[in-house]
Design a protein around this motif. Sequence first.
Motif, PDB file in Angstrom:
ATOM      1  N   LEU A 314       0.835  -0.848  -0.043  1.00 29.99           N
ATOM      2  CA  LEU A 314       0.032  -0.172   0.476  1.00 29.99           C
ATOM      3  C   LEU A 314       0.595   1.301  -0.256  1.00 29.99           C
ATOM      4  O   LEU A 314       0.030   2.058   0.248  1.00 29.99           O
ATOM      5  N   GLU A 315       2.529   0.827   0.347  1.00 28.09           N
ATOM      6  CA  GLU A 315       3.338   2.385  -0.291  1.00 28.09           C
ATOM      7  C   GLU A 315       3.703   2.508  -1.489  1.00 28.09           C
ATOM      8  O   GLU A 315       4.084   4.187  -1.717  1.00 28.09           O
ATOM      9  N   THR A 316       3.189   1.901  -2.562  1.00 31.52           N
ATOM     10  CA  THR A 316       3.321   2.751  -3.766  1.00 31.52           C
ATOM     11  C   THR A 316       2.330   4.480  -4.073  1.00 31.52           C
ATOM     12  O   THR A 316       1.609   4.349  -4.155  1.00 31.52           O
ATOM     13  N   GLU A 317       3.019   5.171  -4.775  1.00 29.91           N
ATOM     14  CA  GLU A 317       2.694   6.466  -4.586  1.00 29.91           C
ATOM     15  C   GLU A 317       1.765   6.325  -5.892  1.00 29.91           C
ATOM     16  O   GLU A 317       1.950   5.889  -7.122  1.00 29.91           O
ATOM     17  N   GLY A 318       0.575   6.912  -5.386  1.00 29.46           N
ATOM     18  CA  GLY A 318      -0.468   7.167  -6.626  1.00 29.46           C
ATOM     19  C   GLY A 318      -1.290   6.174  -6.182  1.00 29.46           C
ATOM     20  O   GLY A 318      -2.004   5.956  -7.559  1.00 29.46           O
ATOM     21  N   LEU A 319      -1.745   5.272  -5.692  1.00 26.29           N
ATOM     22  CA  LEU A 319      -2.601   3.857  -5.672  1.00 26.29           C
ATOM     23  C   LEU A 319      -4.104   4.841  -5.802  1.00 26.29           C
ATOM     24  O   LEU A 319      -3.837   5.247  -4.429  1.00 26.29           O
ATOM     25  N   LEU A 320      -4.687   3.568  -6.569  1.00 30.35           N
ATOM     26  CA  LEU A 320      -5.348   4.417  -6.913  1.00 30.35           C
ATOM     27  C   LEU A 320      -5.944   5.421  -8.070  1.00 30.35           C
ATOM     28  O   LEU A 320      -6.599   5.218  -8.451  1.00 30.35           O
ATOM     29  N   LYS A 426       4.184   7.611   2.331  1.00 28.68           N
ATOM     30  CA  LYS A 426       4.643   7.435   1.192  1.00 28.68           C
ATOM     31  C   LYS A 426       3.933   7.032  -0.019  1.00 28.68           C
ATOM     32  O   LYS A 426       4.338   7.197  -0.915  1.00 28.68           O
ATOM     33  N   ASN A 427       2.612   6.412   0.063  1.00 29.17           N
ATOM     34  CA  ASN A 427       2.151   6.576  -0.757  1.00 29.17           C
ATOM     35  C   ASN A 427       1.126   8.432  -1.481  1.00 29.17           C
ATOM     36  O   ASN A 427       0.898   8.249  -2.741  1.00 29.17           O
ATOM     37  N   LYS A 428       1.111   8.861  -0.529  1.00 33.92           N
ATOM     38  CA  LYS A 428       0.876  10.272  -0.898  1.00 33.92           C
ATOM     39  C   LYS A 428      -0.983  11.001  -1.485  1.00 33.92           C
ATOM     40  O   LYS A 428      -1.058  11.086  -1.916  1.00 33.92           O
ATOM     41  N   MET A 429      -1.245   9.771  -0.839  1.00 31.49           N
ATOM     42  CA  MET A 429      -2.857   9.529  -0.949  1.00 31.49           C
ATOM     43  C   MET A 429      -3.860   9.899   0.876  1.00 31.49           C
ATOM     44  O   MET A 429      -3.961   8.896   1.253  1.00 31.49           O
ATOM     45  N   THR A 430      -3.910  11.459   0.629  1.00 28.97           N
ATOM     46  CA  THR A 430      -4.323  11.426   2.111  1.00 28.97           C
ATOM     47  C   THR A 430      -5.918  10.807   1.465  1.00 28.97           C
ATOM     48  O   THR A 430      -6.222  10.548   1.302  1.00 28.97           O
TER      49      THR A 430
END
Length: 619
Positions: A314-320, A426-430
Amino acid sequence: MNQQITKVTEKPPFDRSSSQDSMDEVSMEDYWTELENIKKSNENRQEDQEVVVVKEPDEGELEEEWLKEAGLSNLFGEAAGDPQESMVFLSTLTRTQAAAVQKRVETVSQTLRKKNKQYQIPDVRDIFAQQRESNDKVPDGTESQSVRTNENKYRGKDDRASSLVVGEKELILLVPEEAPASETDINLEVSFAEQAVSQKESSKEKIQKNRGDDGPLPNFRLPKDKTGTTRIGDLACQDMKKVCYLALIELTALYDVLGVELKQQKAVKIKTKDSGLFGVPLTVLLEQDQRKVSGTRIPLIFQKLISRIEEGGLETEGLLRIPGAATRIKNLCQELEAKFYEGTFNWESVKQHDAASLLKLFIRELPQPLLSVEYLKAFQAVQNLPTKKQQLQALNLLVILLPDANRDTLKALLEFLQRVIDSKEKNKMTAMNVAMVMAPNLFMCHTLGLKSSEQQEFVMAAGTANIMHLLIKYQKLLWTIPKFIVNQVRKQNTENHKKDKKAMKKLLKKMAYDREKYEKQDKTANDADVPQGVIRVQAPHLSKVSMAIQLTEELKASDVLARFLSQESGIVQTLKKGEVFLYEVGGNIGERCLDDDTHMKDLYQLNPNAEWVIKSKPS
């Protein structure tokens, strides 16, 4: 198509209030990017899309359907006449709930007279007359003044929503989540609509939105209830049915008090697939899945897609946010349809962003929205409620009203989204990023054929993203059944029990039965063999021996379970905490699973005729 978006007066279109300056502009960009991705995806799969025709009800039909959904269909039509069947139910309503029912009955009555139908429509003013004469009491017997007192006790200083002006329409907007949040107790003991009335009366003026408040969403919390918190899934089916009736009436009363229109819709013509994965109704999908895995409550493909995303980390940047290639997604869909149930699909070929795109596609292509055709507009209308607390209250009632399959799938989705947000560093998804990306997938349902102007899309973006944010942030609260509704169910059960008992005694008298003998038999086993202040706990499927437990001020449900699990005999010694639960059975409730923090003495005083049973929770 009859589906419409709320019209906005044409004025200088995007006049932002000062609070808009605090919006996360990147997250707004996420919404428009996601919308563009959805449009491209729809173009690729246009030939596979099914159609839902949504009917806007004619005059009176809306109210008639509402009364059916509220369990009050016997107040009109050919079955109308003696309203005794609904008298007990109606007698437990609050003033605002009663007003909501009366308003709809009167509309149906007028409509039927216009159509020259000769059905008898009872005058509900007679039904509610006794309630109006009861010195302004609310259902639990407390004076209406206590509504105001209790609401003041629970009111938080940050219970206002930031706003944005689009034309003449004011929107509730997301605000930055980095700032410290206030903590506000949410009152579940008093009717939400009654709280809204009390709030309006105490302010002596119409509630105004506070444009200058840039505070974050409050950390709403549930105060500890000694009789235990009731969550969806804790009650027996018959009681849950009553909860749903009351939730619809309460939601309508809340919207009425706050001047917000609540319109239900009906899918009258649906062309759907009867097998497969994508574009298949949730109920059909679950029937398929339950043949594979007994007791499945969330579609297997839905579970597997979430699992595949999490396997990639779930740390992948820009996930979703980052989509998979449209052509590859289309090919994967076709392959999944052919091989998923055979177990021959190669999941290694599915990249993480592909799995995320497939998950969103699954949600969008449901023949009816995950938030349901009936209540999608009501979810959208939440943005028009004045305060964050009232928005949360409305969402709580709407979650209760969702069909089981929709509610369970929504819960799994929200829990997954929270796990994504937990890795935001890490994933930058707030939370705002995730809300912006997911909102169009839940609210812009392709099957409803939504067409809107740029201005209307902006209204939709801000409003639905806010609702999505609330759903994610407060999901643990939203699956709670308000105590005032549980108390209304208890009151209904008590009154129905009295009626049944009275009828039985009358029957026995006619049969020349020994009434004294009957009344002795009517006493509960607890009265017969359990001393005062002691409860007997049984576990009929797990142990032949019952436990007598002395009630104390400190004794909790968790203590009772611990004592039971400490036994070293039979099957009990193989059980672990979390596998069995303590239930309150009978008396003024059908059946209720108790949370660990329930104080047994307080609950016993609320329901002295209950039995106490330990068993596993049904799957």
